[in-house]
Design an enzyme around this catalytic site. Structure first.
Site, PDB file in Angstrom:
ATOM      1  N   ASP A   1      36.652  36.830 -38.832  1.00  0.00           N
ATOM      2  CA  ASP A   1      37.867  36.593 -39.624  1.00  0.00           C
ATOM      3  C   ASP A   1      39.138  36.968 -38.861  1.00  0.00           C
ATOM      4  OD1 ASP A   1      36.122  35.921 -41.753  1.00  0.00           O
ATOM      5  OD2 ASP A   1      35.885  38.055 -42.169  1.00  0.00           O
TER       6      ASP A   1
ATOM      7  N   LYS B   1      40.375  32.531 -36.558  1.00  0.00           N
ATOM      8  CA  LYS B   1      39.912  31.530 -35.587  1.00  0.00           C
ATOM      9  C   LYS B   1      40.276  30.112 -36.004  1.00  0.00           C
ATOM     10  CE  LYS B   1      35.633  33.195 -35.406  1.00  0.00           C
ATOM     11  NZ  LYS B   1      35.719  34.593 -35.751  1.00  0.00           N
TER      12      LYS B   1
HETATM   13  P1  IMP Z   1      24.826  37.113 -42.270  1.00  0.00           P
HETATM   14  O1  IMP Z   1      25.444  36.583 -41.023  1.00  0.00           O
HETATM   15  O2  IMP Z   1      24.996  36.217 -43.455  1.00  0.00           O
HETATM   16  O3  IMP Z   1      23.406  37.555 -42.053  1.00  0.00           O
HETATM   17  O4  IMP Z   1      25.623  38.465 -42.664  1.00  0.00           O
HETATM   18  C1  IMP Z   1      25.562  39.631 -41.853  1.00  0.00           C
HETATM   19  C2  IMP Z   1      26.905  40.334 -41.818  1.00  0.00           C
HETATM   20  O5  IMP Z   1      27.836  39.523 -41.123  1.00  0.00           O
HETATM   21  C3  IMP Z   1      27.520  40.590 -43.205  1.00  0.00           C
HETATM   22  O6  IMP Z   1      28.225  41.807 -43.166  1.00  0.00           O
HETATM   23  C4  IMP Z   1      28.505  39.438 -43.374  1.00  0.00           C
HETATM   24  O7  IMP Z   1      29.570  39.773 -44.224  1.00  0.00           O
HETATM   25  C5  IMP Z   1      28.984  39.285 -41.928  1.00  0.00           C
HETATM   26  N1  IMP Z   1      29.442  37.919 -41.651  1.00  0.00           N
HETATM   27  C6  IMP Z   1      28.696  36.804 -41.511  1.00  0.00           C
HETATM   28  N2  IMP Z   1      29.472  35.742 -41.249  1.00  0.00           N
HETATM   29  C7  IMP Z   1      30.740  36.193 -41.214  1.00  0.00           C
HETATM   30  C8  IMP Z   1      31.995  35.552 -40.945  1.00  0.00           C
HETATM   31  O8  IMP Z   1      32.090  34.353 -40.675  1.00  0.00           O
HETATM   32  N3  IMP Z   1      33.080  36.368 -40.987  1.00  0.00           N
HETATM   33  C9  IMP Z   1      32.990  37.714 -41.235  1.00  0.00           C
HETATM   34  N4  IMP Z   1      31.838  38.339 -41.479  1.00  0.00           N
HETATM   35  C10 IMP Z   1      30.714  37.590 -41.470  1.00  0.00           C
END
Ligand code: IMP
Length: 447
Positions: A13, A16
């Site tokens: 975040d 980008k």
């Molecule tokens: P996952 O990628 O859905 O497995 O989530 C794992 C961690 O990465 C969590 O804390 C999510 O909030 C964070 N996360 C996943 N994608 C994003 C993103 O695009 N921006 C910020 N945090 C992310």
């Protein structure tokens, strides 16, 4: 700018989407190389209004650009088709301009259900897009790849053969009626309850039945992107590798286990796209002028007070994929320097400087205190990191509205000093290439 990587140096975040929108104009091809539909890139243009992309690079909005979903990405077939459909409705044709790697692994509803189920107990706060189970299958060597969509009979057999294992896994996750109830509520909210019930387990026939027409629709886009990308570079094309999430969420170097299951920065480009490290010409590191994080895990400079609240409101800090409020805090030079070490950017883009208006003084975390000792490195151990207390230096803030500023010299002196200071704390070598001063395409200072 032949092969250039754009990567976030914080917890994702970093802004980008806007930067990619600006940079895409300089490139022929934009590539996603890791992650999946967990990413959320919001674009707002006069022509197309608001579009949130989770998988397709937003560069697709430019009619002369080709977008690639490379082998390191987890391809969510349903989400991909939704995005293609939305683009078609807006009059954007993706034919011939969207390429999906035959080696990219496919995310299906059972991955998303397992992700949601595992996270109830684990508390990472995932996006629920199936990333953990999807990459888990890949590395356990039981995954399905986009190339498999060409052989529907074989694919159906492979999926239905998973029934006993998947059901057994769910029984392990959902070992109390309360957990089952909680999960079913979550699944219903996300339209996933039709694929699973605690009594009969997974409905894999339904998943296969829905996948078949999706496979037929997606086949024209599936190709060997390793050949495509290397040939494109051979012929002098300019390629932008667009990182999703951010370096502090990286599976190896991030805040494990509170991270995403991919190399979510420049370290993932080669394995995730089949481009050798020697072919990468530039790495641009993106850092927000303060810090945010979504989901669980330590964030030493999080400001759980009116400063955090002010940053959230002034910066519109709510997740693009989940809508969750982001945790906000002061710029953490220790964490960002850690990310810069293994990404080694040759230039920086600093975003959301305008959001700091009226916050005075500004604090920058330059070191941590761990067990009464001052440390300047980012600990690998999550419990150590959780114990770290940030040590701050203070700088005077600025009160002028700098939104839309286009010249560095036009910025208030305190804003200039702040930018120079955070840059210096993160890297002595890299130069600042752009400062974003608002969400609009033109609201930026090019350096
Ligand atoms: P996952 O990628 O859905 O497995 O989530 C794992 C961690 O990465 C969590 O804390 C999510 O909030 C964070 N996360 C996943 N994608 C994003 C993103 O695009 N921006 C910020 N945090 C992310």
């Amino acid at each position: 700018m032949p092969a250039t990587v754009l990567t976030g140096l914080q917890w994702g975040d970093e802004g980008k989407a806007k930067v990619i929108d600006v940079l895409t104009q300089l490139f022929d091809i934009v590539v996603r190389y890791q992650g999946g539909a967990n990413a959320g890139h919001t674009t707002v243009t006069e022509e197309f209004g608001k579009i949130v992309f989770h998988l397709i690079p937003s560069g697709i909005l430019y009619p002369d650009k080709t977008c690639v979903i490379a082998n390191g990405v987890l391809t969510d077939t349903e989400q991909l088709l939704l995005e293609i459909e939305e683009l078609k409705e807006k009059g954007v044709s993706v034919e011939g301009r969207l390429k999906v790697s035959d080696r990219s692994h496919v995310v299906l509803p059972y991955h998303k259900i397992l992700d949601r189920a595992a996270d109830i107990k684990r508390g990472i706060g995932t996006t629920g897009r199936g990333m953990g189970p999807g990459y888990g299958d890949k590395y356990a060597r039981i995954g399905l790849r986009a190339g498999d969509l060409a052989n529907l009979d074989r694919l159906s057999k492979k999926i239905t053969a998973k029934k006993d294992d998947l059901d057994a896994l769910m029984r392990l996750h959902m070992d109390t009626p309360k957990l089952q109830e909680e999960l079913m509520e979550i699944l219903a909210k996300h339209g996933l309850d039709k694929y699973y019930s605690p009594d009969t387990g997974f409905n894999l026939e339904l998943i296969v039945g829905e996948l078949k027409p999706q496979a037929v629709e997606l086949m024209p886009f599936i190709t060997d992107t390793v050949v495509y990308l290397n040939t494109a570079l051979d012929s002098g094309k300019d390629v932008l590798f667009e990182g999703a999430q951010g370096a502090l969420l990286d599976i190896d170097f991030g805040t494990y286990p509170y991270c995403t299951p991919s190399n979510s920065d420049a370290t993932g480009v080669s394995a995730g796209s089949g481009i050798a490290p020697t072919r990468i010409d530039h790495i641009i590191g993106l850092m927000k002028a303060y810090i945010t994080r979504v989901g669980g895990g330590p964030c030493p400079t999080e400001s759980d007070d009116e400063i955090g609240e002010k940053l959230r409101e002034q910066g519109g800090e709510y997740g693009a994929t989940t809508g969750r409020p982001r945790r906000c805090g002061w710029f953490d030079a220790v964490a960002t320097r850690h990310a810069a070490r293994y990404n080694h950017p040759d230039s920086f883009i600093i975003t959301k400087l305008d959001v700091l208006k009226g916050i005075d003084p500004l604090k920058i975390c330059t070191a941590y205190e761990l067990d009464s000792k001052r440390i300047e490195h980012f600990p690998a151990d999550i419990e150590d990191l959780a114990k770290c207390k940030p040590l701050y230096e203070e700088m005077p803030g600025f009160h002028e509205d700098i939104r839309g500023a286009r010249e560095f010299e036009s910025l208030p002196e305190n804003a200039q000093k702040y930018v120079n200071r955070i840059k210096e704390l993160v890297s002595k070598e890299a130069t600042i290439r752009m400062i974003s001063t608002g969400p609009g395409r033109e609201e930026r200072i090019d350096l």
